[in-house]
Design a protein around this motif. Structure first.
Motif, PDB file in Angstrom:
ATOM      1  N   GLY A 261      31.685 -10.966  49.541  1.00  0.00           N
ATOM      2  CA  GLY A 261      30.427 -10.482  48.978  1.00  0.00           C
ATOM      3  C   GLY A 261      29.515 -11.593  48.499  1.00  0.00           C
ATOM      4  N   ASN A 320      27.935  -6.521  44.185  1.00  0.00           N
ATOM      5  CA  ASN A 320      28.165  -6.007  45.530  1.00  0.00           C
ATOM      6  C   ASN A 320      29.409  -5.135  45.497  1.00  0.00           C
ATOM      7  N   ASN A 321      29.223  -3.882  45.867  1.00  0.00           N
ATOM      8  CA  ASN A 321      30.314  -2.900  45.775  1.00  0.00           C
ATOM      9  C   ASN A 321      30.860  -2.839  44.352  1.00  0.00           C
ATOM     10  N   ASN A 322      29.911  -2.865  43.392  1.00  0.00           N
ATOM     11  CA  ASN A 322      30.192  -2.734  41.957  1.00  0.00           C
ATOM     12  C   ASN A 322      30.928  -3.936  41.367  1.00  0.00           C
ATOM     13  N   SER A 336      32.429  -5.929  36.384  1.00  0.00           N
ATOM     14  CA  SER A 336      32.342  -4.830  37.339  1.00  0.00           C
ATOM     15  C   SER A 336      31.641  -3.660  36.668  1.00  0.00           C
ATOM     16  N   LYS A 339      30.521   3.556  39.066  1.00  0.00           N
ATOM     17  CA  LYS A 339      29.511   4.263  39.841  1.00  0.00           C
ATOM     18  C   LYS A 339      28.647   5.150  38.958  1.00  0.00           C
ATOM     19  N   THR A 364      22.695   0.123  49.154  1.00  0.00           N
ATOM     20  CA  THR A 364      23.672  -0.324  50.159  1.00  0.00           C
ATOM     21  C   THR A 364      24.907  -0.913  49.499  1.00  0.00           C
ATOM     22  N   GLY A 365      25.133  -0.526  48.266  1.00  0.00           N
ATOM     23  CA  GLY A 365      26.260  -1.076  47.531  1.00  0.00           C
ATOM     24  C   GLY A 365      25.906  -2.298  46.728  1.00  0.00           C
ATOM     25  N   LYS A 366      24.665  -2.784  46.869  1.00  0.00           N
ATOM     26  CA  LYS A 366      24.240  -3.971  46.124  1.00  0.00           C
ATOM     27  C   LYS A 366      23.307  -3.542  44.988  1.00  0.00           C
TER      28      LYS A 366
END
Length: 908
Positions: A261, A320-322, A336, A339, A364-366
């Motif tokens: 990431g 990125n992706n939390n 982290s 969601k 987009t997860g970012k």
């Protein structure tokens, strides 16, 4: 007018690139100062123009209620046409502000004529406009800052590391097609391939990008690898570019996210020779497991305004992706995020523990988070202080200019200008003391800041260089125990140089400092920032003054200030010695952030001191207003009492319950009142006695004159009777005539004295002055040798006075004119009547001998006469009558030509 000025301020903030961030005085420019002046002038113009409109359109009889009604109706009409306008809220607030302004204006309407310099209330008006303009500018600044952060968030989402991209752009300038095509044959041989790649990496990427793993891959025209470090094929690299790569602002440079990431870069270059593809070159830049933001060269950081703002005001994080993959500055970001904590909308503002967070959810997860500390109150106070001080300066310059223009550089006018009243002296003293204190405290504190800052940095550098020198010596001993450090040691050999550079970079990472190593000849042999030297931004020779200090003067270390272009920084040099104390190298540590940190500290201090000064200035103004009012009220009381002092009435004493300086003054005043009252009684008694004596003397003298001929006539008659004269009857008639004549003279004397004594007893009435003069002319023109020439306008001259006394006034003047011309066989008297403004002027002109110069000063003095008979009270009575009628009497005379008496009386 309100909406126009509001939109002008809005445009000044939103539509220009002028900085109005008062918390950082070092980013304020000349145009910022001009903007502050424009804001002040807008407020002053608005105030004076609104005052003219409100006092001319709305007369004094129109009440506040009608003004508010008119403004409300006009405001609703304007807003009705702006329902779809995004600025309708600003216009609504502007109209609400205008209503408040009118209320305050009406409340202080009695002070409007004394406004600005003449009234102490001007400080309140300045504060009012400063607060409201500051609120408006802050509102626009907040909107502008929010939009700017949104743009930054979008940019960070596309390019995670703007500093690296800027440096990559500079680094890739050496990868020109001309250079690569002319040296492509070297890539086709293993030894030269390795040497050329190492050279390109070391010359262009080493040091300032040491947080990245940088590799160069080359392929021939058939896509075959040319001695690359690993088996990464052309297809793999090209696939990454096509599928994951995002174009940057730099041609041929792409960014992508690796499996961790983290943001990585690929630079692509097609090598052409005569339009024929010779081969391909790729540069991959991947983040290492460690990084050091502090190792970015400050010189290159200045080219990116985005990073400048981040360094001083902001922190950011990229998830990125939390998972946190990158962050900047000291803000404590979460490693982290869940969601559930993600914003539902693309942009979201959150307030957390005094910080303002802008969340940008790309979808987009970012996620990009940009944080700014809550400084609204400080910004408001600082901007208010700047505007307040600008108001004071602008008003001072404005009034000084007007004064100079009016006085035309006349010295007397300047002297009078500096003769200030007690109120203004106290105001000026308190304010000047406040301003002087601000200047002295500010200058002293800033000087102390600079001194302590440099001293702290020098101490820090001395400790760092001592530790780093020991580490360098220790590492070198461990790596090269078999070497003895002498002049024959070659630092440039590949085996030695590569290990030595790696060692320096490790030490640099540990102590978060840039390090430069020079040999004993003063030539650079290793640096954690070789790019600055490779590109000849700095010479690879040691700074001459430092070299002299360490070599000639044998100093162990030396600190000095150095400069690259406009960047000034501290730099420390020290000797590196072996066990025998022999110098085999020199170490240098530059501290590039010193000037930026100093500027930031000074800026923060100036913002604080400006706020404090504005507060002190306001407080000083209020204190000065209260103190001067307290003092001037007591002085005004004394002044009013002194104006009311009259020796003809009883004067009241002043009561003062405090034993202060004013009390001492009042005590002396009361003593003076008592003494004055006693003196007035004594003077009145003396005047009365003197008046009675003078009156008795005058009456005796005037009575004695006719008594003497009366006595002589009676004695002569008595003697004639005793002598039995024959003409006794004729003599008796003659004596009787003489007695009657002298008795009439006595009667006239008694009448004059009675008239003079009763001059105060008036019975005013409104009558036509022309009728009185007409009757007097008819009375005297019966004499054959007298001619009256009466000229007047065809108007009615109504006056309010005692009709009998006015008749006596003009009768005396006419008789004086007749007597002054008695030597002539024919007497001519001119009488002129005319209206001047709201008065009637009556002139009586004779053609006699005139009045001599020595008699002019005594002409209205009682008992003064130029005739052999008479009391001398005629003109004195005339003057008293005129004064009682609130008029004036004057005369002009020329010898042997005549005299003109002018009487001016007010018309009804």
């Amino acid at each position: 007018i309100t909406l126009i000025i509001t939109s002008t301020i809005k445009s000044l903030v939103l539509d220009s690139k002028i900085s109005l961030d008062a918390t950082n005085c070092f980013i304020l420019t000349f145009y910022s100062v001009i903007s502050f002046i424009i804001l002040c002038l807008c407020a002053l113009i608005f105030f004076h123009l609104s005052h003219i409109l409100l006092t001319s359109v709305f007369k004094e009889k129109i009440k506040l209620r009608l003004q508010l009604l008119v403004v409300s109706v006009v405001g609703l009409i304007i807003l009705s046409f702006q329902i779809n306008n995004i600025s309708v809220l600003l216009n609504m607030l502007s109209i609400a502000w205008l209503l408040l302004y009118i209320i305050i204006l009406n409340y202080r309407q009695k002070d409007l004529q004394l406004l600005i310099i003449k009234s102490s209330f001007f400080i309140v008006w300045i504060a009012f406009f400063s607060i409201t303009i500051t609120a408006l500018v802050m509102q626009q600044n907040t909107f502008l800052e929010y939009e700017q952060r949104k743009r930054w968030a979008k940019k960070l989402a596309e390019q995670t590391d703007p500093n690296s991209e800027a440096l990559l752009q500079i680094a890739t300038l050496n990868f020109s097609n001309t250079f690569l095509s002319s040296n492509f044959n070297r890539f086709q041989q293993e030894f030269s391939n390795k040497f050329l790649k190492d050279s390109l990496v070391n010359e262009n990427f080493s040091g300032y990008l040491n947080k990245y793993d940088t590799r160069i891959y080359t392929y021939d025209s058939l896509l075959n690898p040319l001695f690359n470090d690993d088996a990464l094929s052309y297809a793999v690299i090209k696939t990454i570019i096509l599928n994951q790569g995002k174009e940057t602002n730099i041609p041929n440079l792409y960014s992508y996210e690796n499996t961790n990431g983290r943001e990585s870069y690929i630079y692509e270059r097609v090598i052409l020779k005569d339009s024929i593809i010779e081969g391909y070159l790729f540069v991959t830049v991947k983040p290492k497991r460690f990084k050091s933001e502090a190792l970015y060269p400050e010189l290159f950081r200045q080219v990116q305004s985005l990073s400048n703002d981040f360094n001083t005001h902001y922190a950011y994080a990229i998830y990125n992706n939390n998972i946190l993959v990158n962050s900047f500055n000291d803000y404590s970001f979460q490693s982290s995020i869940s969601k559930n904590s993600l914003p539902k909308t693309k942009f979201k503002i959150r307030s957390v523990d005094g910080f303002n967070e802008l969340w940008y959810n790309i979808g987009t997860g970012k996620v990009v988070v940009i944080v700014k500390k809550h400084t609204a109150l400080l910004e408001f106070m600082t901007l208010f202080a700047y505007l307040f001080c600008t108001f004071i300066i602008v008003l001072a310059i404005f009034h000084i200019s007007i004064f100079i223009f009016k006085t035309r550089f006349k010295k007397d006018e300047y002297k009078n200008a500096f003769r200030l009243s007690i109120r203004n002296q106290i105001h000026a003293t308190i304010i000047m003391v406040s301003v002087f204190s601000f200047i002295v405290i500010g200058a002293t504190t800033i000087s102390y800041f600079i001194y302590r800052f440099h001293q702290t940095n020098e101490e820090k550098l001395l400790k760092n260089i001592q530790i780093i020198s020991n580490q360098v010596e220790s590492k070198l001993k461990n790596l090269y125990a078999h070497f003895s450090f002498d002049d024959a040691l070659d630092f440039t050999t590949p085996s030695f140089g590569n290990n030595f550079e790696k060692t320096i970079n490790e030490i640099s990472e540990i102590y978060n400092s840039d390090i430069n190593i020079f040999n004993t000849a003063g030539t650079l042999i290793a640096s954690t920032q070789p790019y600055i030297y490779n590109k000849q931004l700095l010479s690879n020779k040691m700074q001459p003054n430092a070299f002299i200090q360490l070599t000639n003067f044998k100093k162990n270390n030396f600190i000095q200030s150095e400069k690259i272009a406009e960047l000034e920084y501290l730099s420390i040099y020290a000797s590196v010695k072996d066990d025998e104390g022999k110098v085999y190298a020199y170490i240098n540590i530059p501290y590039l952030n010193s000037q930026t940190e100093l500027s930031q500290e000074i800026s923060e201090f100036l913002a604080t001191i400006m706020n404090l000064n504005a507060f002190i200035f306001l407080l000083a103004g209020v204190i000065a207003f209260m103190v001067t009012d307290k003092i001037t009220v007591s002085l005004s009381l004394i002044s009013e009492k002194m104006k009311a002092i009259n020796i003809e009435q009883h004067n009241e004493e002043i009561e003062w319950g405090k034993n202060d300086e004013i009390g001492i003054l009042i005590t002396e005043y009361n003593k003076m009142v008592k003494k004055l009252e006693a003196s007035a009684k004594a003077l009145a008694q003396t005047e009365r006695e003197g008046a009675w004596r003078e009156m008795a003397r005058q009456v005796a003298h005037e009575i004695k004159n006719p008594l003497t001929p009366m006595k002589l006539s009676i004695q002569y008659l008595q003697k004639s009777i005793n002598n039995k004269n024959e003409n006794i009857k004729e003599l008796t008639n003659r004596v009787a005539s003489t007695l009657i004549e002298q008795i009439e003279q006595l009667s006239k004397i008694a009448g004059d004295f009675s008239q003079f004594a009763n001059i105060e007893n008036i019975q005013p009435e409104i009558f036509n002055l022309s009728n009185t003069i007409s009757s007097l002319i008819e009375l005297h023109k019966t004499r054959e040798n007298i001619q009256f020439n009466w000229q007047k306008d065809n108007e009615v001259y109504l006056i309010n006075a005692d009709k009998t006394q006015i008749s006596r006034l003009f009768s005396n003047l006419i008789l004086n004119a007749i007597e002054a011309s008695s030597n002539s066989n024919f007497i001519r008297i001119n009488i002129y009547q005319k209206k001047i403004n709201n008065t009637v002027e009556t002139s009586i002109e004779d053609f006699g001998l005139g009045i001599s110069d020595e008699m002019k000063q005594k002409i209205f003095t009682p008992n003064f006469t130029t005739k052999t008979s008479g009391t001398g009270l005629g003109l004195a009575i005339c003057k008293a009558i005129v004064e009682k009628a609130n008029g004036s009497i004057t005369f002009t005379t020329e010898k042997n030509i005549g005299t003109t008496f002018k009487v001016t009386l007010p018309l009804v």
